[in-house]
Motif scaffolding. Structure first.
Motif, PDB file in Angstrom:
ATOM      1  N   ALA A 180       0.820  -1.212   0.000  1.00  0.00           N
ATOM      2  CA  ALA A 180       0.000   0.000   0.000  1.00  0.00           C
ATOM      3  C   ALA A 180       0.854   1.263   0.000  1.00  0.00           C
ATOM      4  O   ALA A 180       0.591   2.202  -0.758  1.00  0.00           O
ATOM      5  CB  ALA A 180      -0.945  -0.006   1.207  1.00  0.00           C
TER       6      ALA A 180
ATOM      7  N   ALA B  74       1.163   3.922  -3.022  1.00  0.00           N
ATOM      8  CA  ALA B  74       0.791   5.315  -2.793  1.00  0.00           C
ATOM      9  C   ALA B  74       1.921   6.274  -3.145  1.00  0.00           C
ATOM     10  O   ALA B  74       1.687   7.356  -3.684  1.00  0.00           O
ATOM     11  CB  ALA B  74       0.363   5.518  -1.337  1.00  0.00           C
TER      12      ALA B  74
ATOM     13  N   GLN C 185      -7.795   0.686  -3.338  1.00  0.00           N
ATOM     14  CA  GLN C 185      -7.853   1.615  -2.211  1.00  0.00           C
ATOM     15  C   GLN C 185      -6.883   2.776  -2.415  1.00  0.00           C
ATOM     16  O   GLN C 185      -7.167   3.911  -2.039  1.00  0.00           O
ATOM     17  CB  GLN C 185      -7.516   0.864  -0.916  1.00  0.00           C
ATOM     18  CG  GLN C 185      -7.673   1.658   0.336  1.00  0.00           C
ATOM     19  CD  GLN C 185      -9.099   1.722   0.832  1.00  0.00           C
ATOM     20  OE1 GLN C 185     -10.004   1.085   0.285  1.00  0.00           O
ATOM     21  NE2 GLN C 185      -9.316   2.501   1.863  1.00  0.00           N
ATOM     22  N   VAL C 186      -5.764   2.494  -3.055  1.00  0.00           N
ATOM     23  CA  VAL C 186      -4.771   3.537  -3.346  1.00  0.00           C
ATOM     24  C   VAL C 186      -5.391   4.650  -4.176  1.00  0.00           C
ATOM     25  O   VAL C 186      -5.079   5.830  -3.989  1.00  0.00           O
ATOM     26  CB  VAL C 186      -3.531   2.920  -4.041  1.00  0.00           C
ATOM     27  CG1 VAL C 186      -2.642   3.980  -4.664  1.00  0.00           C
ATOM     28  CG2 VAL C 186      -2.748   2.085  -3.035  1.00  0.00           C
ATOM     29  N   SER C 187      -6.298   4.306  -5.082  1.00  0.00           N
ATOM     30  CA  SER C 187      -6.901   5.339  -5.937  1.00  0.00           C
ATOM     31  C   SER C 187      -7.625   6.405  -5.120  1.00  0.00           C
ATOM     32  O   SER C 187      -7.625   7.575  -5.489  1.00  0.00           O
ATOM     33  CB  SER C 187      -7.849   4.715  -6.965  1.00  0.00           C
ATOM     34  OG  SER C 187      -9.026   4.227  -6.336  1.00  0.00           O
ATOM     35  N   VAL C 188      -8.226   6.008  -4.003  1.00  0.00           N
ATOM     36  CA  VAL C 188      -8.983   6.948  -3.179  1.00  0.00           C
ATOM     37  C   VAL C 188      -8.056   7.896  -2.420  1.00  0.00           C
ATOM     38  O   VAL C 188      -8.300   9.095  -2.363  1.00  0.00           O
ATOM     39  CB  VAL C 188      -9.888   6.188  -2.177  1.00  0.00           C
ATOM     40  CG1 VAL C 188     -10.600   7.154  -1.241  1.00  0.00           C
ATOM     41  CG2 VAL C 188     -10.876   5.306  -2.926  1.00  0.00           C
ATOM     42  N   TYR C 189      -6.971   7.348  -1.865  1.00  0.00           N
ATOM     43  CA  TYR C 189      -6.139   8.151  -0.963  1.00  0.00           C
ATOM     44  C   TYR C 189      -4.856   8.691  -1.582  1.00  0.00           C
ATOM     45  O   TYR C 189      -4.280   9.638  -1.044  1.00  0.00           O
ATOM     46  CB  TYR C 189      -5.827   7.344   0.301  1.00  0.00           C
ATOM     47  CG  TYR C 189      -7.093   7.104   1.074  1.00  0.00           C
ATOM     48  CD1 TYR C 189      -7.627   8.108   1.866  1.00  0.00           C
ATOM     49  CD2 TYR C 189      -7.785   5.913   0.956  1.00  0.00           C
ATOM     50  CE1 TYR C 189      -8.820   7.924   2.551  1.00  0.00           C
ATOM     51  CE2 TYR C 189      -8.984   5.718   1.634  1.00  0.00           C
ATOM     52  CZ  TYR C 189      -9.492   6.726   2.427  1.00  0.00           C
ATOM     53  OH  TYR C 189     -10.674   6.542   3.092  1.00  0.00           O
ATOM     54  N   ALA C 190      -4.411   8.107  -2.680  1.00  0.00           N
ATOM     55  CA  ALA C 190      -3.181   8.592  -3.312  1.00  0.00           C
ATOM     56  C   ALA C 190      -3.409   9.047  -4.748  1.00  0.00           C
ATOM     57  O   ALA C 190      -2.510   9.603  -5.353  1.00  0.00           O
ATOM     58  CB  ALA C 190      -2.105   7.511  -3.270  1.00  0.00           C
ATOM     59  N   GLY C 191      -4.579   8.775  -5.281  1.00  0.00           N
ATOM     60  CA  GLY C 191      -4.911   9.251  -6.616  1.00  0.00           C
ATOM     61  C   GLY C 191      -4.886   8.165  -7.673  1.00  0.00           C
ATOM     62  O   GLY C 191      -4.259   7.115  -7.521  1.00  0.00           O
TER      63      GLY C 191
ATOM     64  N   CYS D 285      -2.622   4.672  -8.554  1.00  0.00           N
ATOM     65  CA  CYS D 285      -3.349   3.412  -8.719  1.00  0.00           C
ATOM     66  C   CYS D 285      -3.009   2.768 -10.055  1.00  0.00           C
ATOM     67  O   CYS D 285      -2.773   1.556 -10.130  1.00  0.00           O
ATOM     68  CB  CYS D 285      -4.850   3.655  -8.596  1.00  0.00           C
ATOM     69  SG  CYS D 285      -5.864   2.197  -8.884  1.00  0.00           S
TER      70      CYS D 285
END
Length: 126
Positions: A65, A69, A100-106, A110
């Motif tokens: 993760a 990120a 999940q990375v797409s939500v918090y790191a863009g 992702c």
């Protein structure tokens, strides 16, 4: 030069993660500096990753993760996705981590992680 107990412990853990990696990683680091394997691998895999409190499977999921990120370490990300698979993390769990990375790191991070995951999946027989 004899390996220290610290480096031996690090290499044993690295062997658990990816059986083909220890000799190659050690040689690569030692080609840079005779102390590099001891310092880098000893710190990472003996002093930190070997600590009690979080099991290795969870540590590898966290590592995937964080590397995903960051988006700046594709080789390390592929390695740790393969390592995670080797110690029992499922492809489905890797997929969920990457999404999940797409939500918090863009989305760009992702997308890079998807590329790394596809490559790791293709390289693993797990």
């Amino acid at each position: 030069m004899t390996r220290s107990a610290r480096l031996t412990q690090a290499m044993d853990l690295l062997e658990r993660l990816d059986g083909g990696a220890p000799a190659k990683v050690e040689a690569n680091l030692n080609a840079f500096s005779p102390d590099a394997a001891e310092l880098v691998l000893g710190y990472a895999f003996t002093d930190i990753v070997s600590r009690e409190g979080i099991d290795l499977r969870t540590r590898e999921m966290l590592t995937v993760a964080m590397l995903a990120a960051m988006g700046t370490a594709p080789g390390q990300l592929k390695f740790h996705i393969r390592a995670a698979l080797n110690i029992g993390v499922t492809r489905e769990e890797i997929i969920e981590i990457v999404l999940q990375v797409s939500v918090y790191a863009g989305v760009p991070a992702c997308m890079n992680a998807i590329t790394a995951a596809k490559s790791a999946f293709a390289a693993c027989s797990v």
